[in-house]
Design a protein around this motif. Structure first.
Motif, mmCIF file in Angstrom:
data_model
loop_
_atom_site.group_PDB
_atom_site.id
_atom_site.type_symbol
_atom_site.label_atom_id
_atom_site.label_comp_id
_atom_site.label_asym_id
_atom_site.label_seq_id
_atom_site.Cartn_x
_atom_site.Cartn_y
_atom_site.Cartn_z
ATOM 1 N N LEU A 151 -5.557 25.095 -2.715
ATOM 2 C CA LEU A 151 -6.253 24.911 -1.397
ATOM 3 C C LEU A 151 -5.769 25.050 -0.166
ATOM 4 C CD1 LEU A 151 -9.033 22.541 -2.542
ATOM 5 C CD2 LEU A 151 -9.685 25.001 -2.558
ATOM 6 N N ALA A 152 -4.823 24.240 0.208
ATOM 7 C CA ALA A 152 -3.990 24.328 0.972
ATOM 8 C C ALA A 152 -3.335 25.366 2.206
ATOM 9 C CB ALA A 152 -2.513 23.508 0.927
ATOM 10 N N ASN A 153 -3.165 26.612 0.989
ATOM 11 C CA ASN A 153 -2.851 28.220 1.203
ATOM 12 C C ASN A 153 -4.138 28.778 1.832
ATOM 13 O OD1 ASN A 153 -0.504 27.399 -0.772
ATOM 14 N ND2 ASN A 153 -0.132 28.256 0.550
ATOM 15 N N SER A 154 -5.360 28.780 0.497
ATOM 16 C CA SER A 154 -6.364 29.490 1.260
ATOM 17 C C SER A 154 -6.998 29.564 1.615
ATOM 18 C CB SER A 154 -6.918 29.419 -1.307
ATOM 19 O OG SER A 154 -7.502 28.303 -1.390
ATOM 20 N N ASP A 155 -7.914 27.614 2.030
ATOM 21 C CA ASP A 155 -7.924 27.782 3.118
ATOM 22 C C ASP A 155 -7.237 26.281 4.300
ATOM 23 O OD1 ASP A 155 -10.267 27.264 4.550
ATOM 24 O OD2 ASP A 155 -12.102 26.260 2.980
ATOM 25 N N PRO A 156 -6.702 26.860 4.664
ATOM 26 C CA PRO A 156 -5.591 25.228 5.291
ATOM 27 C C PRO A 156 -6.701 25.417 6.864
ATOM 28 C CG PRO A 156 -4.920 27.441 5.964
ATOM 29 C CD PRO A 156 -5.402 28.149 4.545
ATOM 30 N N LEU A 157 -7.366 25.611 7.086
ATOM 31 C CA LEU A 157 -8.490 24.988 7.870
ATOM 32 C C LEU A 157 -9.672 24.941 7.569
ATOM 33 C CD1 LEU A 157 -7.388 27.347 10.610
ATOM 34 C CD2 LEU A 157 -6.362 25.183 10.601
ATOM 35 N N GLY A 158 -9.746 24.394 5.870
ATOM 36 C CA GLY A 158 -11.256 23.779 5.960
ATOM 37 C C GLY A 158 -10.724 23.135 4.398
ATOM 38 N N ALA A 159 -11.028 23.595 3.070
ATOM 39 C CA ALA A 159 -11.308 22.980 2.358
ATOM 40 C C ALA A 159 -9.325 22.781 1.838
ATOM 41 C CB ALA A 159 -11.450 24.076 1.147
ATOM 42 N N GLY A 160 -8.785 22.892 2.648
ATOM 43 C CA GLY A 160 -7.650 22.255 1.882
ATOM 44 C C GLY A 160 -6.643 22.035 3.188
ATOM 45 N N TRP A 161 -7.901 20.358 4.181
ATOM 46 C CA TRP A 161 -7.222 19.351 4.428
ATOM 47 C C TRP A 161 -6.941 18.554 3.652
ATOM 48 C CZ3 TRP A 161 -9.724 14.425 4.217
ATOM 49 C CH2 TRP A 161 -10.678 14.633 2.539
ATOM 50 N N PHE A 162 -6.314 17.648 4.562
ATOM 51 C CA PHE A 162 -5.280 16.340 3.726
ATOM 52 C C PHE A 162 -6.009 15.096 3.818
ATOM 53 C CE2 PHE A 162 -1.983 20.027 3.680
ATOM 54 C CZ PHE A 162 -1.336 19.555 2.838
#
Length: 124
Positions: free
Chosen positions: A85-96
């Motif tokens: 998800l950090a690759n596919s949607d880093p500014l959305g679902a890929g939040w940490f």
């Protein structure tokens, strides 16, 4: 809601005194395929610039730094289960993680999207 960017290629979405942190498109491009994330502990307090999380890819591992003093209030369990998800949607679902800002003014020095875009272009 305001989004700021750090020189370490993290973004912070600010909503009141809560900041949501993730890595930018530039960071995930540089890292390549993310295969593992080590997220911070909920309830733990960090100082600004402390490593709060780790992101590992097929190429490298990198720290994700705490952008300001604060306490972690939530981590993205979906990212732990699916680091891509950090690759596919880093500014959305890929939040940490999310954290309660001790002092929201700590984020004033960071870049807005226009400044960060120019900064990231120079980083290539």
């Amino acid at each position: 809601m305001t989004i700021k960017y750090t020189p370490d290629h993290e973004w912070i979405k600010i909503d009141g005194d809560i900041g949501t942190v993730g890595i930018t498109h530039h960071a995930q491009d540089a890292l390549g395929d993310v295969v593992f994330v080590d997220l911070p502990e909920v309830g733990k307090t960090y100082a600004q610039k402390d490593p709060a999380a780790v992101v590992e890819s097929v190429k490298a591992a990198a720290d994700v730094y705490m952008p300001a003093n604060g306490e972690v209030t939530e981590v993205n369990e979906a990212l732990r289960d699916d680091p891509s998800l950090a690759n596919s949607d880093p500014l959305g679902a890929g939040w940490f993680y999310k954290f309660k800002l001790a002092n929201p003014a700590d984020l004033d020095a960071f870049m807005d999207e226009t400044s960060y875009t120019a900064f990231a272009a120079d980083a290539h």
